[in-house]
Design an enzyme around this catalytic site. Structure first.
Site, mmCIF file in Angstrom:
data_model
loop_
_atom_site.group_PDB
_atom_site.id
_atom_site.type_symbol
_atom_site.label_atom_id
_atom_site.label_comp_id
_atom_site.label_asym_id
_atom_site.label_seq_id
_atom_site.Cartn_x
_atom_site.Cartn_y
_atom_site.Cartn_z
ATOM 1 N N ASP A 154 -12.879 -8.344 4.814
ATOM 2 C CA ASP A 154 -14.255 -8.314 4.012
ATOM 3 C C ASP A 154 -14.748 -9.711 4.064
ATOM 4 O OD1 ASP A 154 -13.953 -5.466 3.355
ATOM 5 O OD2 ASP A 154 -14.512 -5.887 1.150
ATOM 6 N N TYR B 155 0.732 -1.319 -0.072
ATOM 7 C CA TYR B 155 0.014 0.017 0.029
ATOM 8 C C TYR B 155 0.851 1.189 -0.067
ATOM 9 C CZ TYR B 155 -3.857 -3.061 0.616
ATOM 10 O OH TYR B 155 -5.049 -4.006 0.382
ATOM 11 N N ASP C 108 -6.621 -6.990 4.308
ATOM 12 C CA ASP C 108 -7.756 -5.990 3.765
ATOM 13 C C ASP C 108 -8.671 -6.979 3.214
ATOM 14 O OD1 ASP C 108 -9.167 -4.356 2.388
ATOM 15 O OD2 ASP C 108 -7.490 -3.625 1.037
ATOM 16 N N ASP D 17 -4.508 -18.746 1.769
ATOM 17 C CA ASP D 17 -5.481 -19.412 1.044
ATOM 18 C C ASP D 17 -6.365 -20.409 1.712
ATOM 19 O OD1 ASP D 17 -2.967 -20.567 1.141
ATOM 20 O OD2 ASP D 17 -3.165 -21.562 -1.070
ATOM 21 N N LYS E 134 2.020 -15.850 3.104
ATOM 22 C CA LYS E 134 1.997 -16.913 1.863
ATOM 23 C C LYS E 134 3.413 -16.958 1.756
ATOM 24 C CE LYS E 134 0.012 -18.931 -1.619
ATOM 25 N NZ LYS E 134 -0.742 -20.237 -1.475
#
Ligand code: NAD
Length: 350
Positions: free
Chosen positions: A249, A137, A245, A221, A188
């Site tokens: 959601d 970001y 982020d 994942d 990851k």
């Protein structure tokens, strides 16, 4: 008896439904009797379109110096296609005030709000701590030969030892303060070996200082799958900016969607910022239809952060009751307007 100190709160309603839900959140906080005083700032698209200003030059220093906390509605307006005002105000607060931990409680208030079959409130009650100042970001990268078949684009993922360590430590401290027994770090690291390697090493080191808390790890994942299949196993989850982020959601969808989700942007010991998770929802604005619960819950989080727990708990209890009794807006099953929902909650709080 020691005198009660009044906490000073800077309030930025912002754009769209932010201007509708924030006054309702203030109404509920006032009803609780919490010793706080509000100062409103009109930093918004309206202000930007009027005089070209976003936030005054010393705005962030002034907030840090003069206020105990900040309550923000939402920023973003189609009349400002670049959304420059939103970036400067909202991202400015996160980055310039170094609010490095984004705290997102994920709590199912009522089973009617969960899209999962047979999920009960006790099955979904965890918190995601998202790193808020680094990662992808930072707008670092570039493009080479843009618009040609040979185009190359890079987007840098910045992970500093200091940044990773402080947010992981925050997650463990948060778990300890909340009486939680597990902290899960997600990454990851199987393919993003450099950044993931740093997160892995730091997580193992920091965990040693918290022997009563079990450190856990999942690839992001696998975590998405597990959050849907068996959310009960999670207590505190720490993630980098991008994974946090996305995960937040997904998590919001498990507990009723954007209208009820709240977040804190925190730097311990400094002026921190609290906001509903949703944006300015331009299509909903001005219709008295936006759910005020996200903003009210953000205000309750702010009170708890300021050490005003009894007031926060009163408000959280009233929100729970509103959801149970469907004294809510239509997105979570009720038929009330923004003002009427908040008025009902304020009545319960009183
Ligand atoms: N933190 C922030 O201020 C923030 C966050 C996200 C988006 N934005 C900005 O907001 C604007 C709109 O973005 P978007 O449409 O992607 O996201 P949004 O959160 O504004 O809306 C997404 C969807 O959720 C619904 N929704 C949102 N809040 C609701 C509420 N309180 N009650 C009922 N329904 C609600 C909306 O109607 C819409 O269908 C954009 O300018 C965007 O940049 C700001």
């Amino acid at each position: 008896m020691s005198p009660v100190t009044t906490k000073k709160i800077a309030v930025v309603p912002g754009d769209g439904i932010g201007q509708e839900v924030i006054p309702q959140a203030l109404k509920v906080v006032r009803a609780s009797g919490a010793p706080v005083g509000f100062t409103e700032f009109d930093w918004s698209a309206d202000r930007y379109l009027r005089d070209g200003s976003t936030i005054p030059p010393d705005g962030f220093a002034m907030l840090a110096r003069e206020f105990d906390a900040i309550l923000v509605g939402a920023l973003g307006d189609p009349r400002v296609p670049s959304n420059i005002h939103a970036k400067e105000i909202l991202l400015g607060m996160r980055f310039q005030m170094d609010l490095y931990a984004n705290v997102r409680p994920v709590r199912l208030l009522d089973e009617s709000l969960c899209p999962l079959k047979d999920a009960r409130p006790e099955d979904i009650d965890f918190t995601i701590i998202r790193e808020n100042t680094e990662g992808v970001y930072l707008d670092m990268g570039g493009s080479f030969k843009p618009g040609t078949p040979d185009e190359v684009a890079t987007q840098e993922d910045i992970n500093t030892r200091k940044g990773v360590e402080r947010v992981i430590r925050f997650a463990f401290d948060y778990a300890r303060a909340q009486g939680r027994r597990r902290v899960l770090m997600t990454d990851k690291s199987n393919v993003m070996t450099y950044a993931g390697g740093l997160w892995q090493r730091v997580f193992k080191e920091v965990a040693q200082g918290y022997p009563e808390i079990a450190p856990q790890h999942m690839y992001v994942d696998a975590l998405c799958l597990a959050m849907v299949r068996e959310p009960r196993q999670f207590e505190v989850i720490g993630a980098n900016n991008l994974f946090g982020d996305i995960l937040t959601d997904l998590a919001a969808a498990l507990v009723g969607g954007l209208g009820v989700a709240a977040s804190g942007n925190i730097h311990p010991g400094r002026t921190s910022m609290f906001e509903p998770v949703h944006g300015s929802a331009p299509a909903l604005a001005g219709k008295n239809a936006a759910n005020p619960i996200g903003a009210i819950a953000a205000a309750a989080m702010m009170l708890a952060h300021l050490g005003l727990n009894p007031y926060a708990q009163k408000i959280e209890g009233a929100i729970l009751e509103a959801v149970r009794q469907k004294k809510t807006t239509s997105d979570v099953g009720g038929s009330l307007g923004t003002r009427e929902c908040a008025e009902w909650i304020a009545g319960q709080v009183r």
